[in-house]
Design an enzyme around this catalytic site. Structure first.
Site, PDB file in Angstrom:
ATOM      1  N   ASP A 164      24.595  17.887 -10.787  1.00 50.19           N
ATOM      2  CA  ASP A 164      25.635  18.516  -9.964  1.00 50.19           C
ATOM      3  C   ASP A 164      25.357  20.001  -9.757  1.00 50.19           C
ATOM      4  OD1 ASP A 164      27.071  16.230  -9.522  1.00 50.19           O
ATOM      5  OD2 ASP A 164      28.551  16.603 -11.094  1.00 50.19           O
ATOM      6  N   ARG A 197      23.426   4.745 -15.231  1.00 50.75           N
ATOM      7  CA  ARG A 197      24.011   4.149 -16.419  1.00 50.75           C
ATOM      8  C   ARG A 197      25.059   3.111 -16.022  1.00 50.75           C
ATOM      9  NH1 ARG A 197      26.372   6.619 -21.880  1.00 50.75           N
ATOM     10  NH2 ARG A 197      26.450   8.607 -20.839  1.00 50.75           N
ATOM     11  N   ASP A 238      26.735  19.338 -16.020  1.00 49.81           N
ATOM     12  CA  ASP A 238      25.966  18.272 -15.368  1.00 49.81           C
ATOM     13  C   ASP A 238      24.832  18.906 -14.567  1.00 49.81           C
ATOM     14  OD1 ASP A 238      25.102  16.429 -13.225  1.00 49.81           O
ATOM     15  OD2 ASP A 238      26.599  15.114 -14.115  1.00 49.81           O
ATOM     16  N   THR A 248      27.943  -1.733 -19.753  1.00 51.72           N
ATOM     17  CA  THR A 248      27.062  -1.809 -20.941  1.00 51.72           C
ATOM     18  C   THR A 248      26.676  -0.420 -21.451  1.00 51.72           C
ATOM     19  OG1 THR A 248      25.037  -1.764 -19.633  1.00 51.72           O
ATOM     20  CG2 THR A 248      26.047  -3.937 -20.015  1.00 51.72           C
TER      21      THR A 248
HETATM   22  N1  URA Z   1      23.381  15.025 -18.404  1.00 51.92           N
HETATM   23  C1  URA Z   1      23.739  16.258 -17.946  1.00 51.92           C
HETATM   24  O1  URA Z   1      23.491  16.585 -16.801  1.00 51.92           O
HETATM   25  N2  URA Z   1      24.358  17.097 -18.799  1.00 51.92           N
HETATM   26  C2  URA Z   1      24.635  16.783 -20.076  1.00 51.92           C
HETATM   27  O2  URA Z   1      25.193  17.610 -20.809  1.00 51.92           O
HETATM   28  C3  URA Z   1      24.251  15.495 -20.531  1.00 51.92           C
HETATM   29  C4  URA Z   1      23.631  14.642 -19.673  1.00 51.92           C
END
Ligand code: URA
Length: 211
Positions: free
Chosen positions: A205, A104, A202, A108
C-alpha cells in the site's frame, strides 16, 4: 558463518528510518525503497564469482577480474517485491526478472500461488528473491518452494527483505536452512493481524499509494 545477515550500514539504517515514519508519502517511500534495495544489492552480490580477463590499458597488457558467467535473476514476490527490483537492477542491469504472485487464502491463511513467470534457465542463475517484509514467512517459503520445484538450485537462492520479524525468520530458516536471508532490520514481533512491529505498515500500500 550464519545464514542471517542484518545490513547495519548507516546509510541503510538512516533510509529505513525515513520510510518507517507514517508521514512519509508514496513518492519518497518508493524512492527510498529503491535506494535501500540498491545498497543491499551491493552486499547480496558480494560472492558473485569472478574470472580472469586479458585487457589492454593505455599503458600495458594485463590480467584483471570480471564477473564470471554466473547469471542473476531477481524474483520479486508480488506485489510489494516489485518495489525492490529497480534498485537492484541499477547495480546489476543485466539481471533477468522473474515474478511469483502469492495471496493469502482467507479461510486457510495459507499462501496460494496465482502467477509464476520465470527465466527459462533459472537452474543456472543466482536468484535474489525479494519482498520488503518477511512477516509470517509463509509467502517466502511458498515462493522459494515454487522456484525449487521449477529447477532452481537451493544453494543459488538468496532472500532479501527490508524488515524481518523473528517469527518469519524462524519459519524460513526451518524450511530452507541453507538459504541466506538479508534484511535491513530484524524487528520485534508480529501483531495479531500479522503486521511487523514496529515495522512500516503495509509495504504494498505504501509503495503503490493504495489503501
Ligand atoms: N506485510 C506488510 O506489508 N507489512 C507487514 O507489517 C507485514 C506483512
Amino acid at each position: 558463518m550464519s545464514n542471517f545477515h542484518v545490513m547495519d550500514h548507516p546509510l541503510i539504517q538512516h533510509k529505513l528510518t525515513m520510510i518507517r515514519q507514517k508521514d512519509c508519502g508514496t513518492k519518497v517511500f518508493r524512492e527510498v525503497v529503491n535506494e535501500i534495495s540498491m545498497l543491499m544489492a551491493y552486499e547480496v552480490s558480494r560472492d558473485l564469482p569472478l574470472e580472469d580477463v586479458e585487457v589492454e590499458t593505455p599503458l600495458v597488457k594485463t590480467t584483471l577480474k570480471t564477473l564470471a558467467g554466473k547469471k542473476v535473476a531477481i524474483v520479486p514476490i508480488l506485489r510489494a517485491g516489485l518495489g525492490m527490483v529497480d534498485g537492484i537492477l541499477q547495480l546489476i542491469p543485466a539481471a533477468k526478472v522473474g515474478h511469483v504472485g502469492m495471496y493469502r487464502d482467507h479461510d486457510t491463511l495459507q499462501p496460494v500461488e496465482y502467477f509464476v513467470k520465470l527465466p527459462s534457465d533459472i537452474s543456472e542463475r543466482q536468484l535474489f528473491v525479494v519482498d520488503p517484509m518477511l512477516a509470517t514467512g509463509g509467502s517466502a517459503v511458498a515462493a522459494i518452494d515454487s522456484l525449487i520445484k521449477r529447477g532452481a538450485q537451493p544453494s543459488s537462492i538468496k532472500f532479501c527483505c527490508l524488515v524481518a520479524a523473528p517469527e518469519g525468520v524462524k519459519v524460513l530458516q526451518e524450511a530452507h536452512p541453507d538459504i541466506h536471508i538479508y534484511t535491513a532490520s530484524l524487528d520485534e514481533c508480529l501483531n495479531q493481524d500479522g503486521y511487523i512491529l514496529p515495522g512500516l505498515g503495509d509495504a504494498g500500500d505504501r509503495l503503490f499509494g493504495t489503501k
